[in-house]
Design an enzyme around this catalytic site. Sequence first.
Site, short mmCIF file in Angstrom:
data_model
loop_
_atom_site.label_atom_id
_atom_site.label_comp_id
_atom_site.label_asym_id
_atom_site.label_seq_id
_atom_site.Cartn_x
_atom_site.Cartn_y
_atom_site.Cartn_z
N SER A 99 0.88 -1.14 0.02
CA SER A 99 -0.03 0.16 0.02
C SER A 99 1.13 1.20 -0.04
O SER A 99 1.86 1.33 0.79
CB SER A 99 -0.98 -0.03 0.98
N GLY B 279 -7.99 1.05 -10.98
CA GLY B 279 -9.01 1.23 -12.13
C GLY B 279 -8.41 0.75 -13.34
O GLY B 279 -7.23 0.55 -13.46
N THR C 190 -1.36 -6.45 -9.07
CA THR C 190 -0.59 -5.77 -8.06
C THR C 190 -1.62 -4.81 -7.31
O THR C 190 -2.77 -4.98 -7.50
CB THR C 190 0.22 -4.78 -8.93
#
EC number: 1.3.5.2
Length: 351
Positions: free
Chosen positions: A186, A279, A256
């Site tokens: 993250s 997206g 990923t």
Amino acid sequence: MSLLPYALARSFLFGMDAEAAHELTMDMLARGQRTPLQWAWCNETVSDPIELAGLRFPNRVGLAAGLDKNARCIDALAAMGFGFVEVGTVTPRAQPGNPKPRMFRLPEARALINRLGFNNEGLDAFVANVQRSQVRTQGRGQSKLLLGLNIGKNATTPIEDATRDYLTCLEGVYPHADYVTVNISSPNTQNLRALQSDAALDCLLGAIAEHRGQLAAAQGRRVPIFVKIAPDLDEAQVAVIATTLQRHGMDGVVATNTTIRRDAVQGLRHAGETGGLSGAPVLEASNAVIRQLRAALGPAFPIIGVGGILSAEDAVSKIRAGADVVQIYTGLIYEGPALVGRAAKAIRDLR
């Protein structure tokens, strides 16, 4: 078949702040699951089983972590036709995440930017929610859905102590998971991606492998462990990660997470916001990492492909790049639950 046309719901939700819409949706799913209201989003589960990491996946389309951070909506999500659902990321202690606003839509690009920062209610609440789910109360032999539990570190934990947080979470979720995902990618927790570097990753995965061995011996069950990596890696970094995963007996890789790059959305409203971009713009970067991983890991090592799936064709592109199964998240927000079945059927029809 879903009774509610998603286009209507999306029009309403996209009129709201992105995070407020997310919370409203999760509240609705949590309240409606296991009731007749669930028919509003219920879809048939496509049958396309695959054996992977010692697990039998009912089909090859799953939900990526991040949508249901606190494991509140497992049964509602299961009703959408997923073969597997991954919830979290959970940290040992509850934390609020980053200041709001921290989630932004880029509809022209069919994308999102978030800097949520592992906001969650903590390990104890997470495990309690998992235990209450019908997926778990009816037992593993009864539920076909596989459940992945995604773990991370608290923002206040120094990076040099990160291993402690991961081991705490691993021990807490281990009895309840079909598989565990270690989230080291993250971009919204300071220095977290440093854990992908050679020495840090070697140390972390060595400790996780050792602790998994102890838990497996004590509980009589070896739970597969996947590691989730970023798309913002060069080929040399991917090669090092691949070697380290195999060295420590990890069972798979999730490729990923979101990207910090903005090339594909320059000039769009919110494109300059800090955070991870997900997206459609992530599809090719994610697929490139998947191809590199497959070349480095060989044909048998499990890869979960995620990033930029907004159509059945996008899902197929992940499989062709080298993924065994795929996950969606942002695509669910833009296309609705029907995307699950469309993607699962398209992947099944490849064979």
